[in-house]
Enzyme design. Sequence first.
Site, PDB file in Angstrom:
ATOM      1  CB  SER A  52      -0.902  -0.155   1.243  1.00  0.00           C
ATOM      2  OG  SER A  52       0.231  -0.421   2.320  1.00  0.00           O
ATOM      3  CD  GLU A 122      -1.666  -8.718  -2.244  1.00  0.00           C
ATOM      4  OE1 GLU A 122      -3.137  -9.017  -3.303  1.00  0.00           O
ATOM      5  OE2 GLU A 122      -1.819  -7.545  -2.347  1.00  0.00           O
ATOM      6  CD  GLU A 189      -7.595  -5.773   1.351  1.00  0.00           C
ATOM      7  OE1 GLU A 189      -6.334  -6.207   1.442  1.00  0.00           O
ATOM      8  OE2 GLU A 189      -8.019  -4.666   1.142  1.00  0.00           O
TER       9      GLU A 189
HETATM   10  O1  KIV Z   1      -0.286  -3.292   1.504  1.00  0.00           O
HETATM   11  C1  KIV Z   1      -1.037  -3.143   2.406  1.00  0.00           C
HETATM   12  O2  KIV Z   1      -1.206  -2.594   3.489  1.00  0.00           O
HETATM   13  C2  KIV Z   1      -1.559  -4.437   2.683  1.00  0.00           C
HETATM   14  C3  KIV Z   1      -2.940  -4.689   4.124  1.00  0.00           C
HETATM   15  C4  KIV Z   1      -4.094  -3.855   3.687  1.00  0.00           C
HETATM   16  C5  KIV Z   1      -2.931  -5.769   4.674  1.00  0.00           C
HETATM   17  O3  KIV Z   1      -1.958  -5.654   2.340  1.00  0.00           O
END
Ligand code: KIV
Length: 272
Positions: A52, A122, A189
């Site tokens: 993120s 993921e 999620e």
């Molecule tokens: O990239 C991220 O911050 C995440 C979280 C939302 C779990 O995968």
Amino acid sequence: MSTQGKLNKITTAVIKDMKKKKEKVTMLTAYDYGTAAVVDEAGIDIILVGDSLGMVVLGYDSTLPVTMEDMIHHTKAVCRGAKRAMVLGDMPFMSYQVSVEDAVRNAGRFLQEAGAQGVKLEGGREVAEVTRRIASAGIPVMAHLGLTPQSVHQLGGYKVQGKSDAAAKRILEDAKILEDAGAFSVILECVPTLLAKEITESLTMSTIGIGAGIHCDGQVLVINDMLGIFERFTPKFVKKYANLNLQMKEAVTQYIGEVRTGVFPDDAHSFL
Ligand code: KIV
């Protein structure tokens, strides 16, 4: 008994034990030294250097452009700030999809170069072999199911997953496959609360929810969302514990005004 070499860090054993004791695991993202130090001192259990990063720090529209170099750079900074929390590096798009060898090598970089204690990646059954190989190299793996942002184009947007019976069954099966492959925990999620409950009760590994309701073994949020810094959009599951965007704007506006009017710097902030 000698305490030499004793880890004061939160370990996978601690996280597993917390599930047995029904203690909730707390997790937040961080991307820099200062923020990592704050959340660590506040007592967070796990810090995720999430991809993120691409959206809330680097300004991209998705997580897809984030590279291994970006992730290593930011994970190093976070590790310097985190004394007690377990730090996990998020494996970016294309760092584990091409080959198992690539995946193990890239996962290893998070520990060897950046100082993290594990990685997150993921996907469901399609990453089971990669998960197994990384875990057998001694690298703790957190899995990530449900809404997996690196597959945003395949999923057709940032939507709740597992709503149909078939989709829910698949996520539950994936969670079990990844547990068998050696993952120590799984992020769920954007899945319905009751599905997350069923998955949590079916696993010995801990579930960490984000938009997955109250029954998960722990919770994670993106720090820029929960502090109200990132304003471009706010998912339904985000609770804002502060409005730092507004506070930052107010502080900067005051600073601009005081510089322009000669109020700052006054004698107290000058060398007389
Ligand atoms: O990239 C991220 O911050 C995440 C979280 C939302 C779990 O995968």
